[in-house]
Design a protein around this motif. Structure first.
Motif, PDB file in Angstrom:
ATOM      1  N   ILE A 109       0.834  -1.206   0.000  1.00  0.00           N
ATOM      2  CA  ILE A 109       0.000   0.000   0.000  1.00  0.00           C
ATOM      3  C   ILE A 109       0.868   1.255   0.000  1.00  0.00           C
ATOM      4  CG2 ILE A 109      -1.642   1.344   1.366  1.00  0.00           C
ATOM      5  CD1 ILE A 109      -2.923  -1.244   2.266  1.00  0.00           C
ATOM      6  N   TYR A 110       1.900   1.259   0.832  1.00  0.00           N
ATOM      7  CA  TYR A 110       2.763   2.444   0.907  1.00  0.00           C
ATOM      8  C   TYR A 110       3.569   2.643  -0.370  1.00  0.00           C
ATOM      9  CZ  TYR A 110       1.901   3.882   5.701  1.00  0.00           C
ATOM     10  OH  TYR A 110       1.321   4.386   6.834  1.00  0.00           O
ATOM     11  N   VAL A 111       4.032   1.547  -0.983  1.00  0.00           N
ATOM     12  CA  VAL A 111       4.771   1.672  -2.240  1.00  0.00           C
ATOM     13  C   VAL A 111       3.861   2.244  -3.324  1.00  0.00           C
ATOM     14  CG1 VAL A 111       5.871   0.377  -4.103  1.00  0.00           C
ATOM     15  CG2 VAL A 111       6.457  -0.127  -1.739  1.00  0.00           C
ATOM     16  N   ALA A 112       2.630   1.740  -3.412  1.00  0.00           N
ATOM     17  CA  ALA A 112       1.687   2.249  -4.411  1.00  0.00           C
ATOM     18  C   ALA A 112       1.375   3.722  -4.171  1.00  0.00           C
ATOM     19  CB  ALA A 112       0.410   1.415  -4.388  1.00  0.00           C
ATOM     20  N   ASN A 113       1.202   4.102  -2.908  1.00  0.00           N
ATOM     21  CA  ASN A 113       0.949   5.515  -2.589  1.00  0.00           C
ATOM     22  C   ASN A 113       2.160   6.381  -2.914  1.00  0.00           C
ATOM     23  OD1 ASN A 113      -1.680   5.173  -1.669  1.00  0.00           O
ATOM     24  ND2 ASN A 113      -1.033   4.698   0.415  1.00  0.00           N
ATOM     25  N   PHE A 114       3.358   5.828  -2.694  1.00  0.00           N
ATOM     26  CA  PHE A 114       4.588   6.569  -3.018  1.00  0.00           C
ATOM     27  C   PHE A 114       4.667   6.820  -4.524  1.00  0.00           C
ATOM     28  CE2 PHE A 114       9.047   6.890  -4.162  1.00  0.00           C
ATOM     29  CZ  PHE A 114       9.547   7.777  -3.206  1.00  0.00           C
ATOM     30  N   VAL A 115       4.375   5.785  -5.323  1.00  0.00           N
ATOM     31  CA  VAL A 115       4.387   5.940  -6.782  1.00  0.00           C
ATOM     32  C   VAL A 115       3.338   6.954  -7.218  1.00  0.00           C
ATOM     33  CG1 VAL A 115       3.985   4.748  -8.969  1.00  0.00           C
ATOM     34  CG2 VAL A 115       5.294   3.612  -7.166  1.00  0.00           C
ATOM     35  N   SER A 116       2.157   6.925  -6.582  1.00  0.00           N
ATOM     36  CA  SER A 116       1.094   7.867  -6.930  1.00  0.00           C
ATOM     37  C   SER A 116       1.494   9.302  -6.640  1.00  0.00           C
ATOM     38  CB  SER A 116      -0.185   7.517  -6.153  1.00  0.00           C
ATOM     39  OG  SER A 116      -0.638   6.230  -6.470  1.00  0.00           O
TER      40      SER A 116
ATOM     41  N   ILE B 291       5.180  16.509  -2.331  1.00  0.00           N
ATOM     42  CA  ILE B 291       5.752  16.774  -1.010  1.00  0.00           C
ATOM     43  C   ILE B 291       5.160  15.861   0.054  1.00  0.00           C
ATOM     44  CG2 ILE B 291       4.085  18.535  -0.317  1.00  0.00           C
ATOM     45  CD1 ILE B 291       7.899  18.591   0.280  1.00  0.00           C
ATOM     46  N   GLN B 292       3.973  15.278  -0.216  1.00  0.00           N
ATOM     47  CA  GLN B 292       3.351  14.414   0.779  1.00  0.00           C
ATOM     48  C   GLN B 292       4.090  13.085   0.966  1.00  0.00           C
ATOM     49  OE1 GLN B 292      -0.712  13.450  -0.484  1.00  0.00           O
ATOM     50  NE2 GLN B 292      -0.082  13.776  -2.588  1.00  0.00           N
ATOM     51  N   VAL B 293       5.088  12.802   0.096  1.00  0.00           N
ATOM     52  CA  VAL B 293       5.884  11.586   0.312  1.00  0.00           C
ATOM     53  C   VAL B 293       6.682  11.701   1.609  1.00  0.00           C
ATOM     54  CG1 VAL B 293       6.050  11.119  -2.152  1.00  0.00           C
ATOM     55  CG2 VAL B 293       7.873  12.393  -1.028  1.00  0.00           C
ATOM     56  N   CYS B 294       6.888  12.927   2.082  1.00  0.00           N
ATOM     57  CA  CYS B 294       7.590  13.099   3.365  1.00  0.00           C
ATOM     58  C   CYS B 294       6.821  12.403   4.484  1.00  0.00           C
ATOM     59  CB  CYS B 294       7.752  14.589   3.685  1.00  0.00           C
ATOM     60  SG  CYS B 294       8.800  15.486   2.529  1.00  0.00           S
ATOM     61  N   LEU B 295       5.494  12.461   4.423  1.00  0.00           N
ATOM     62  CA  LEU B 295       4.677  11.792   5.424  1.00  0.00           C
ATOM     63  C   LEU B 295       4.798  10.270   5.295  1.00  0.00           C
ATOM     64  CD1 LEU B 295       1.103  12.734   6.485  1.00  0.00           C
ATOM     65  CD2 LEU B 295       1.593  10.386   5.858  1.00  0.00           C
ATOM     66  N   LEU B 296       4.750   9.760   4.057  1.00  0.00           N
ATOM     67  CA  LEU B 296       4.848   8.315   3.840  1.00  0.00           C
ATOM     68  C   LEU B 296       6.178   7.773   4.319  1.00  0.00           C
ATOM     69  CD1 LEU B 296       3.321   8.118   0.234  1.00  0.00           C
ATOM     70  CD2 LEU B 296       2.161   7.665   2.395  1.00  0.00           C
ATOM     71  N   ILE B 297       7.250   8.476   3.974  1.00  0.00           N
ATOM     72  CA  ILE B 297       8.587   8.023   4.367  1.00  0.00           C
ATOM     73  C   ILE B 297       8.734   8.062   5.881  1.00  0.00           C
ATOM     74  CG2 ILE B 297      11.054   8.569   4.241  1.00  0.00           C
ATOM     75  CD1 ILE B 297      10.553   9.617   1.404  1.00  0.00           C
ATOM     76  N   ALA B 298       8.287   9.149   6.502  1.00  0.00           N
ATOM     77  CA  ALA B 298       8.407   9.273   7.960  1.00  0.00           C
ATOM     78  C   ALA B 298       7.613   8.189   8.677  1.00  0.00           C
ATOM     79  CB  ALA B 298       7.935  10.656   8.405  1.00  0.00           C
ATOM     80  N   THR B 299       6.429   7.849   8.152  1.00  0.00           N
ATOM     81  CA  THR B 299       5.625   6.789   8.767  1.00  0.00           C
ATOM     82  C   THR B 299       6.328   5.443   8.677  1.00  0.00           C
ATOM     83  OG1 THR B 299       3.580   7.968   8.201  1.00  0.00           O
ATOM     84  CG2 THR B 299       3.389   5.636   8.750  1.00  0.00           C
ATOM     85  N   CYS B 300       6.855   5.125   7.494  1.00  0.00           N
ATOM     86  CA  CYS B 300       7.550   3.844   7.307  1.00  0.00           C
ATOM     87  C   CYS B 300       8.780   3.749   8.197  1.00  0.00           C
ATOM     88  CB  CYS B 300       7.941   3.672   5.842  1.00  0.00           C
ATOM     89  SG  CYS B 300       6.548   3.427   4.715  1.00  0.00           S
ATOM     90  N   VAL B 301       9.561   4.817   8.250  1.00  0.00           N
ATOM     91  CA  VAL B 301      10.773   4.812   9.081  1.00  0.00           C
ATOM     92  C   VAL B 301      10.407   4.675  10.552  1.00  0.00           C
ATOM     93  CG1 VAL B 301      12.731   6.209   9.852  1.00  0.00           C
ATOM     94  CG2 VAL B 301      12.153   6.109   7.425  1.00  0.00           C
ATOM     95  N   THR B 302       9.369   5.381  10.983  1.00  0.00           N
ATOM     96  CA  THR B 302       8.948   5.314  12.387  1.00  0.00           C
ATOM     97  C   THR B 302       8.509   3.912  12.773  1.00  0.00           C
ATOM     98  OG1 THR B 302       8.249   7.636  12.347  1.00  0.00           O
ATOM     99  CG2 THR B 302       7.355   6.252  14.106  1.00  0.00           C
ATOM    100  N   ILE B 303       7.661   3.293  11.928  1.00  0.00           N
ATOM    101  CA  ILE B 303       7.197   1.937  12.224  1.00  0.00           C
ATOM    102  C   ILE B 303       8.363   0.962  12.280  1.00  0.00           C
ATOM    103  CG2 ILE B 303       5.844   0.013  11.305  1.00  0.00           C
ATOM    104  CD1 ILE B 303       3.835   2.019  10.252  1.00  0.00           C
ATOM    105  N   SER B 304       9.319   1.110  11.346  1.00  0.00           N
ATOM    106  CA  SER B 304      10.479   0.213  11.327  1.00  0.00           C
ATOM    107  C   SER B 304      11.330   0.373  12.581  1.00  0.00           C
ATOM    108  CB  SER B 304      11.324   0.485  10.077  1.00  0.00           C
ATOM    109  OG  SER B 304      10.582   0.258   8.899  1.00  0.00           O
ATOM    110  N   LEU B 305      11.584   1.618  12.979  1.00  0.00           N
ATOM    111  CA  LEU B 305      12.402   1.854  14.171  1.00  0.00           C
ATOM    112  C   LEU B 305      11.704   1.364  15.437  1.00  0.00           C
ATOM    113  CD1 LEU B 305      13.878   5.422  13.461  1.00  0.00           C
ATOM    114  CD2 LEU B 305      15.070   3.222  13.385  1.00  0.00           C
ATOM    115  N   LEU B 306      10.397   1.585  15.507  1.00  0.00           N
ATOM    116  CA  LEU B 306       9.659   1.138  16.688  1.00  0.00           C
ATOM    117  C   LEU B 306       9.703  -0.380  16.825  1.00  0.00           C
ATOM    118  CD1 LEU B 306       6.497   3.451  16.626  1.00  0.00           C
ATOM    119  CD2 LEU B 306       8.432   3.583  18.180  1.00  0.00           C
ATOM    120  N   ASP B 307       9.450  -1.078  15.705  1.00  0.00           N
ATOM    121  CA  ASP B 307       9.368  -2.533  15.758  1.00  0.00           C
ATOM    122  C   ASP B 307      10.727  -3.200  15.890  1.00  0.00           C
ATOM    123  OD1 ASP B 307       6.647  -2.403  15.573  1.00  0.00           O
ATOM    124  OD2 ASP B 307       6.556  -2.762  13.422  1.00  0.00           O
TER     125      ASP B 307
END
Length: 535
Positions: free
Chosen positions: A173-180, A350-366
């Motif tokens: 889902i995040y990859v598809a949103n990033f491409v969009s 510019i909204q990819v900043c939100l997608l990237i930050a979410t992915c990085v946050t989830i990865s660091l948390l887990d």
């Protein structure tokens, strides 16, 4: 029996994984036209900024609202496969209608300069076709979003494998949103809306075809009926017996082997639904569930009632997020989008900043934060409510930073005498929007994943398949509620005119931060008194 075993083993398993994931990627990409929908509505249909933002909110809200109904239909009688096929066809029809709106000149208003008095509004036919396409896209995409997740999990036999599937599902889902938000926005604004919408149409079609190609491998789970019926039975049965005195004796209640001794005192009015009358006590006949429920059914409803305050706080939490996302592209359209002297990016990217930050946050948390937490405090592991609470704090911080950035943008516009010019480009980099969006991404990494974990953990067992869809319902409510906030601000202030350079969008963000702060206090009270269910 032995001859049927190989056939049974051929159904389900990891062989279905590429079909499910490819379908999700194609359908998510097809809905990616929403990433730059505000620009399409402003430039091609001449909607005012706030109207374009509100339409986008309705679309995004519907995409996250429909899944709860799709899950109910799938669980009750239709099954996931039928719901996904039907929803994919509906979504495809919606994207085709939008493609026609983008490519056929008679189906959209004539071109004009933004803000010109010669700009024509869409005719009833043009607007009707546009709204119909957006409605079909919303219904179709919403009908597949969480239903595909449930069907994919049904193909696997262990919790571990299901967890791996969900990780890849969210990643897709995040990859598809990033491409969009990057490639597709670039195609729309540089090659034309026709090319962009054609790609979205093909993505939807490919997703549907791939899904159908995997039908001979899928394991089909028989629908068990909607669990919401049992909730209605509890309410009806308790109302019918409202005059009956409650009994302290466990044997006076209908258990049906549920293993619960007596109903809890919380919302004890509902306990009457499981209380046996003299006639029901002595009768050997099966009593209608609309007259007598089990203690388990009563307790399931109570568990949902306990979750409601947390759910409400989550809805209010998402309102500032929806408001900020509504105006982010409009802000970006008035800012310098050059990354270098020879390269510039579309405002929506510019909204990819939100997608990237979410992915990085989830990865660091887990991978880092939570394992370290468990090592330092093995007896006090992080709870979903703690994770959601931290998300509240970051959401407030994001609104504050967004207000400061907008104040800076207005100050620069004022110093260059640009306040009265529609869509005047302020000499201020688009990258100023990155910090509040990145903080918003960190917030989602905490509270969104926390809400999913909380709902899956605390919802009754019969509601597991719809628990994640309820999180989507929270987001949908936020998009709809944000439109109410926008309408209230427009009616009471002059902060949101069509030309945001003449408005005070920064005050709207300060208002959102205030709403977030009050909601944080409400949430802390709810979280403090909440008692986790003990399995």
């Amino acid at each position: 029996m032995e001859s049927e075993a190989p056939l049974h083993r051929a159904r389900g398993g990891w062989i279905t994984f590429p079909f499910i994931i490819a379908t999700m990627g194609g359908l998510t990409l097809s809905s990616g036209l929403c990433a730059n929908l505000i620009t399409f509505l402003r430039d091609e249909f001449h909607f005012e900024d706030t109207d374009a933002a509100k339409i986008t909110n309705y679309v995004n809200g519907s995409i996250t609202f429909i899944p709860i109904f799709a899950a109910i239909v799938a669980d009750s009688f239709a099954g996931c496969f039928s719901v996904i096929c039907f929803s994919s066809l509906v979504s495809l029809l919606g994207v085709v209608l939008l493609l026609l709106s983008a490519t056929v000149s008679h189906l959209r208003p004539p071109s004009c300069e933004k803000g010109s008095i010669f700009c024509k509004h869409p005719t009833p036919l043009q607007a009707g076709l546009l709204y119909l396409g957006l409605t079909l896209l919303s219904v179709g995409n919403g009908g597949t979003r969480f239903t595909l997740a449930s069907m994919g999990a049904d193909q696997l036999d262990t919790t571990k494998h299901q967890g791996i599937f969900f990780n890849w599902f969210i990643f897709t889902i995040y990859v598809a949103n990033f491409v969009s938000s990057t490639l597709m926005v670039y195609v729309e604004e540089h090659l034309g809306w026709g090319w962009g919408f054609t790609i979205f149409t093909m993505a939807n079609l490919v997703g549907l075809v791939v899904f159908l190609c995997g039908s001979k491998f899928y394991r089909f789970v028989t629908p068990n009926g909607s669990p919401f019926k049992s909730l209605a039975c509890v309410i009806v049965a308790a109302t019918k017996k409202k005059q009956m005195p409650l009994s302290p004796q466990s044997g006076d209640y209908h258990h049906d082997g549920d293993g619960i001794n007596s109903p809890t005192p919380f919302f004890k009015f509902l306990n009457r639904a499981a209380l046996k009358s003299e006639e029901e006590y002595s009768s050997s006949k099966i009593v209608s569930p609309w007259k007598l429920c089990t203690v388990q059914q009563v307790e399931d409803l109570k568990r949902l009632i306990k979750i409601v305050p947390i759910w409400i706080s989550g809805l209010i939490l998402s309102i500032p997020i929806a408001v900020q996302m509504s105006f982010m592209i409009i802000q970006g359209k008035t800012m310098d989008n050059h990354i270098s002297s020879h390269f510039k990016i579309p405002a929506a990217t510019i909204q990819v900043c939100l997608l990237i930050a979410t992915c990085v946050t989830i990865s660091l948390l887990d991978r880092v934060v939570f394992p370290l937490w468990v090592k330092l405090a093995p007896n006090r592991p992080p709870t979903p409510l703690q994770r959601i609470g931290i998300g509240h704090v970051f959401t407030i911080l994001s609104s504050i930073v967004a207000a400061l950035v907008e104040s800076k943008r207005l100050s620069v516009a004022r110093s260059h005498d640009l306040l009265g010019q529609v869509d005047a480009v302020v000499p201020m980099s688009l990258l100023w929007l990155a910090p509040p969006l990145a903080i918003l991404g960190v917030s989602e990494g905490f509270h969104f994943a926390g809400q999913v974990a909380f709902c899956y953990q605390e919802f009754p067992a019969s509601f597991k398949s719809t628990a994640t869809a309820v999180v989507g319902l929270t987001i949908a409510g936020a998009f709809y509620s944000s439109n109410l906030v926008i309408d209230a601000v427009q009616s009471a202030t002059a902060w949101l005119p069509n030309n945001i350079n003449k408005g005070r969008l920064d005050n709207v963000y300060w208002l959102c931060s205030g709403i977030g702060a009050l909601n944080l206090v409400f949430y802390l009270v709810c979280a403090f008194v909440y008692k986790y269910h003990k399995a």
